[in-house]
Enzyme design. Structure first.
Site, short mmCIF file in Angstrom:
data_model
loop_
_atom_site.label_atom_id
_atom_site.label_comp_id
_atom_site.label_asym_id
_atom_site.label_seq_id
_atom_site.Cartn_x
_atom_site.Cartn_y
_atom_site.Cartn_z
N ASN A 6 -3.77 6.44 -1.49
CA ASN A 6 -3.82 6.14 -0.25
C ASN A 6 -2.76 7.41 0.66
O ASN A 6 -3.19 8.45 1.92
CB ASN A 6 -2.64 5.64 0.37
CG ASN A 6 -3.43 3.84 -0.01
OD1 ASN A 6 -4.59 3.87 0.32
ND2 ASN A 6 -3.04 2.67 0.25
N HIS A 64 -1.31 -3.17 -7.37
CA HIS A 64 -1.52 -2.20 -6.06
C HIS A 64 -3.27 -2.13 -5.97
O HIS A 64 -4.36 -1.33 -7.19
CB HIS A 64 -1.26 -0.68 -5.59
CG HIS A 64 -1.89 -0.63 -3.88
ND1 HIS A 64 -2.10 -0.12 -3.71
CD2 HIS A 64 -2.61 -1.12 -3.00
CE1 HIS A 64 -2.63 0.82 -2.65
NE2 HIS A 64 -2.80 -0.80 -2.20
N GLU A 94 -3.45 0.71 -8.95
CA GLU A 94 -2.50 1.27 -9.52
C GLU A 94 -1.12 0.51 -9.36
O GLU A 94 -0.89 -0.89 -9.33
CB GLU A 94 -1.77 2.63 -7.39
CG GLU A 94 -2.75 3.27 -7.56
CD GLU A 94 -2.76 3.76 -6.27
OE1 GLU A 94 -3.07 4.78 -6.62
OE2 GLU A 94 -2.32 3.10 -5.36
N SER A 125 0.98 -1.23 -0.64
CA SER A 125 0.17 0.11 -0.08
C SER A 125 0.78 1.10 0.37
O SER A 125 0.22 1.76 -0.97
CB SER A 125 -0.88 0.09 1.22
OG SER A 125 -1.39 -1.34 1.07
#
Ligand code: CAA
Length: 269
Positions: free
Chosen positions: A177, A127, A139, A106
């Site tokens: 994130n 991701h 991602e 992450s």
């Protein structure tokens, strides 16, 4: 997350092997996949033949060496760089020379994983988002070491499994994130300041921004231990206090309240 990724790949017609350290983890991954697919059959969203086709594409093993013929290996182990680096060293030895080694991290630095292998040009981030079977985004993270071919193959894979890929540089938190976690952390600050109740903050963000769930429900879905480690990495990387994990988050994690997976986090399930 690994079960979700395997299911998504299998749906895309790709043969997937889930590797876990214990038979118990594999059984729980298969239970999750079977449960989700059966619910879809019950809802009439999937026919039985299609469910069986997806399941036939998934196999399991506890033996890492069984991955030696895979074209892409996506690790999804605990968010701890040392653990991931150890795994990448092992994968580098067993994977076939053309294989791409990807991480579902992450926030951790992908180049730190690439550099422990003898194929840093064939390492990238792929991701997924929670729940991986539902959310369309992936991602594709490009460390400075990755070749164009690796990024193209990862992009092709993401397209083949029906996800929307975006490319991003190897910076902590990537796109989602880095933007999401200051918001989640500030929701905890707001709760702590007594500005509003947890339920009302969640209701406000759902009704006021059309978000599918409020920040506390989302923290519980992501997992409070995962959220804490994401915030710690972001804070260490950018030094911005918006990323400094709120003490209440640490407290809940210390008490083993990790969110939905432990049936208690901010909410009790
Ligand atoms: N796992 C797997 N599937 C799930 C699920 C779960 N935990 N929760 C719901 N679903 C599935 C349901 O089975 C249903 O599937 P079908 O449409 O095929 O029947 C679908 O999702 C919709 O579910 P519901 O109608 O029951 O519920 P909903 O409409 O409220 O949606 C949700 C639930 C998909 C979780 C939605 O609330 C949502 O998208 N929330 C936001 C999630 C989000 O922001 N995730 C990103 C987190 S950040 C992250 O993951 C990054 C990281 O690195 C940690």
């Amino acid at each position: 997350m690994a079960a979700g990724i395997a299911e998504v790949a299998a749906r895309g017609g790709i043969r997937a092997i889930i590797r876990a350290r214990s038979e118990a983890s594999l059984a729980s991954a298969l239970k999750q996949i079977n449960g989700g697919l059966s619910r879809q059959v019950e809802k009439g969203k999937l026919d039985v033949a299609e469910r069986d086709r997806i399941l036939a594409n998934i196999s399991t093993t506890t033996d890492l060496r069984k991955l030696s013929d895979c074209d892409i290996i996506i690790e999804s182990v605990v968010e701890d760089l040392t653990t991931k680096q150890e795994l990448f060293r092992e994968l580098d030895v067993i994977a076939k020379p053309s294989a791409i080694l990807a991480t579902n991290t992450s926030t951790l630095s992908v180049v730190e994983m690439a550099k422990v292998t003898k194929r840093p040009d064939q390492v990238c981030g792929i991701h997924f988002f929670n729940p991986a079977t539902v959310l369309p985004l992936v991602e594709i993270v490009r460390p400075i070491t990755a070749s164009d071919d690796t990024i193209s193959l990862a992009t092709e894979f993401v397209r083949a499994i029906g996800k929307d890929g975006v490319q991003v540089l190897d910076r902590a938190g990537f796109i989602v994130n880095a933007l999401l976690f200051p918001y989640l952390n500030n929701a905890i600050r707001m709760l702590d300041a007594g500005t509003a109740s947890m339920e009302d903050i969640d209701t406000a963000m759902k009704g006021g921004c059309n978000f599918p769930m409020g920040p506390f429900a989302l923290l519980d879905l992501v997992g409070l231990d995962t959220s804490l480690s994401i915030l710690e990495t972001l804070h260490a990387s950018f030094g911005d206090d918006n990323f400094a994990p709120h003490p209440r988050l640490r407290e809940l994690v210390a008490h083993g309240r990790l969110g939905r997976k432990t049936k208690a986090g901010f909410y009790v399930y």
